[in-house]
Scaffold this motif. Structure first.
Motif, PDB file in Angstrom:
ATOM      1  N   ASP A   7       0.882  -1.173   0.000  1.00  0.00           N
ATOM      2  CA  ASP A   7       0.000   0.000   0.000  1.00  0.00           C
ATOM      3  C   ASP A   7       0.911   1.212   0.000  1.00  0.00           C
ATOM      4  O   ASP A   7       1.230   1.778   1.036  1.00  0.00           O
ATOM      5  N   LEU A   8       1.371   1.585  -1.191  1.00  0.00           N
ATOM      6  CA  LEU A   8       2.458   2.558  -1.325  1.00  0.00           C
ATOM      7  C   LEU A   8       1.992   3.966  -0.972  1.00  0.00           C
ATOM      8  O   LEU A   8       0.972   4.443  -1.478  1.00  0.00           O
ATOM      9  N   GLY A   9       2.764   4.621  -0.098  1.00  0.00           N
ATOM     10  CA  GLY A   9       2.522   6.037   0.162  1.00  0.00           C
ATOM     11  C   GLY A   9       2.882   6.837  -1.079  1.00  0.00           C
ATOM     12  O   GLY A   9       4.032   6.825  -1.505  1.00  0.00           O
ATOM     13  N   TRP A  10       1.902   7.505  -1.683  1.00  0.00           N
ATOM     14  CA  TRP A  10       2.137   8.186  -2.949  1.00  0.00           C
ATOM     15  C   TRP A  10       3.049   9.392  -2.795  1.00  0.00           C
ATOM     16  O   TRP A  10       3.685   9.818  -3.752  1.00  0.00           O
ATOM     17  N   LYS A  11       3.106   9.926  -1.591  1.00  0.00           N
ATOM     18  CA  LYS A  11       4.021  11.041  -1.331  1.00  0.00           C
ATOM     19  C   LYS A  11       5.121  10.526  -0.410  1.00  0.00           C
ATOM     20  O   LYS A  11       5.787   9.565  -0.730  1.00  0.00           O
ATOM     21  N   SER A  12       5.276  11.131   0.742  1.00  0.00           N
ATOM     22  CA  SER A  12       6.371  10.689   1.616  1.00  0.00           C
ATOM     23  C   SER A  12       5.860   9.935   2.836  1.00  0.00           C
ATOM     24  O   SER A  12       6.641   9.576   3.705  1.00  0.00           O
ATOM     25  N   ALA A  99       3.812  11.355  -9.177  1.00  0.00           N
ATOM     26  CA  ALA A  99       4.083  10.487 -10.329  1.00  0.00           C
ATOM     27  C   ALA A  99       5.516   9.956 -10.338  1.00  0.00           C
ATOM     28  O   ALA A  99       5.750   8.766 -10.599  1.00  0.00           O
ATOM     29  N   GLU A 100       6.476  10.819 -10.066  1.00  0.00           N
ATOM     30  CA  GLU A 100       7.879  10.383 -10.118  1.00  0.00           C
ATOM     31  C   GLU A 100       8.129   9.271  -9.103  1.00  0.00           C
ATOM     32  O   GLU A 100       8.791   8.278  -9.404  1.00  0.00           O
ATOM     33  N   ARG A 101       7.575   9.410  -7.907  1.00  0.00           N
ATOM     34  CA  ARG A 101       7.785   8.412  -6.847  1.00  0.00           C
ATOM     35  C   ARG A 101       7.163   7.067  -7.214  1.00  0.00           C
ATOM     36  O   ARG A 101       7.818   6.023  -7.101  1.00  0.00           O
ATOM     37  N   THR A 102       5.924   7.078  -7.693  1.00  0.00           N
ATOM     38  CA  THR A 102       5.255   5.811  -7.959  1.00  0.00           C
ATOM     39  C   THR A 102       5.811   5.113  -9.200  1.00  0.00           C
ATOM     40  O   THR A 102       5.991   3.895  -9.203  1.00  0.00           O
TER      41      THR A 102
END
Length: 254
Positions: A7-12, A99-102
């Motif tokens: 469950d990826l944190g989309w930000k930090s 977007a860059e993180r995911t």
């Protein structure tokens, strides 16, 4: 075969993590945890899935985003197919801050050999990654008429909805195929003893602790969807989109 739910944190913000293992015709929980940095998430994955070992990593985040503006095809399709359940997803495009993180997280998984699997040969070993979305998965797996609204609202209402989710998981997932085992004497303990094992999880009352429990339960749903995709393939799953447009794997309604 192992199944990792992220469950990826989309930000930090922290991400929920779950690892299941297929053994003796059942899924066993190895660990449920929560990590904040991408580096720590990848280290956690590496501790459970060794180089060359088969696994599916099911990520609740848009890891393929081809469009610079607007919404992806799979985002639009969730509203078309699941809007009546209140289960449409947020739009994703390359102009948005997350977007860059995911996308980079998906690329990091590819460097570890986890290929995108919008199609799959059921029960074939391999290293795969897929995008998943817990809300419609929960609706279909548990035969609901709308999503469980544990993400927004008053604290006591969120806690009640999250308790419902936990009860559905405990009562229903062991009856499905593949079945999820909840035995305290599992022969598959976690690598290190952890207080975060699902069977020991109690739904807390404080806000921050409730969010942590939410992340962990979402990660378990993600991992189970990955196992369901591997077990059944397209026979009992929907795929919204493809490798070019981005895609989301969702179990068909039980």
């Amino acid at each position: 075969m192992k199944f990792i739910g992220i469950d990826l944190g989309w930000k930090s913000q922290p991400s929920g993590l779950c690892c299941l293992e297929w053994s003796d015709n059942q899924l066993h929980i190895l660990d449920i945890d929560r990590k904040e940095s991408i580096a720590d998430i990848l280290t956690w994955i590496d501790s459970y899935v060794l180089p060359g070992e088969s696994a599916i990593i099911a990520v609740d985040a848009p890891t393929i985003i081809p469009n610079t503006t607007g919404s992806r095809l799979p985002d639009k399709l969730t509203h078309k197919h699941f809007g009546k359940y209140h289960a449409g997803c947020y739009p994703a495009n390359l102009s948005l801050p997350f977007a860059e993180r995911t996308v980079n997280f998906g690329l990091e998984l590819e460097t570890r050999g986890f290929v995108h699997a919008p199609t799959i040969e059921p029960q074939k070993p391999g290293r795969y990654q897929i995008e998943v979305f817990p809300h419609p998965a929960i609706v279909h797996l548990f035969g609901l008429e709308r999503i469980l609204k544990y993400k927004k609202g008053r604290l006591n209402e969120r806690r009640l909805e999250l308790s419902k989710l936990q009860n559905y998981i405990l009562d229903i997932l062991p009856t499905l195929k593949p079945p999820l085992a909840f035995d305290r004497t599992s022969p598959h303990p976690p690598i290190t003893p952890s207080p975060h094992l699902f069977i020991l999880l109690e739904i807390p009352t404080a806000g921050a602790a409730l969010k942590a429990a939410e992340d962990k339960l979402d990660s378990l749903i993600c991992a189970y969807v990955g196992a369901h995709w591997w077990y059944w393939g397209e026979q009992r799953n929907l795929v919204l989109g493809d490798r070019t447009t981005g895609y989301i794997v969702i179990p068909q309604r039980m």
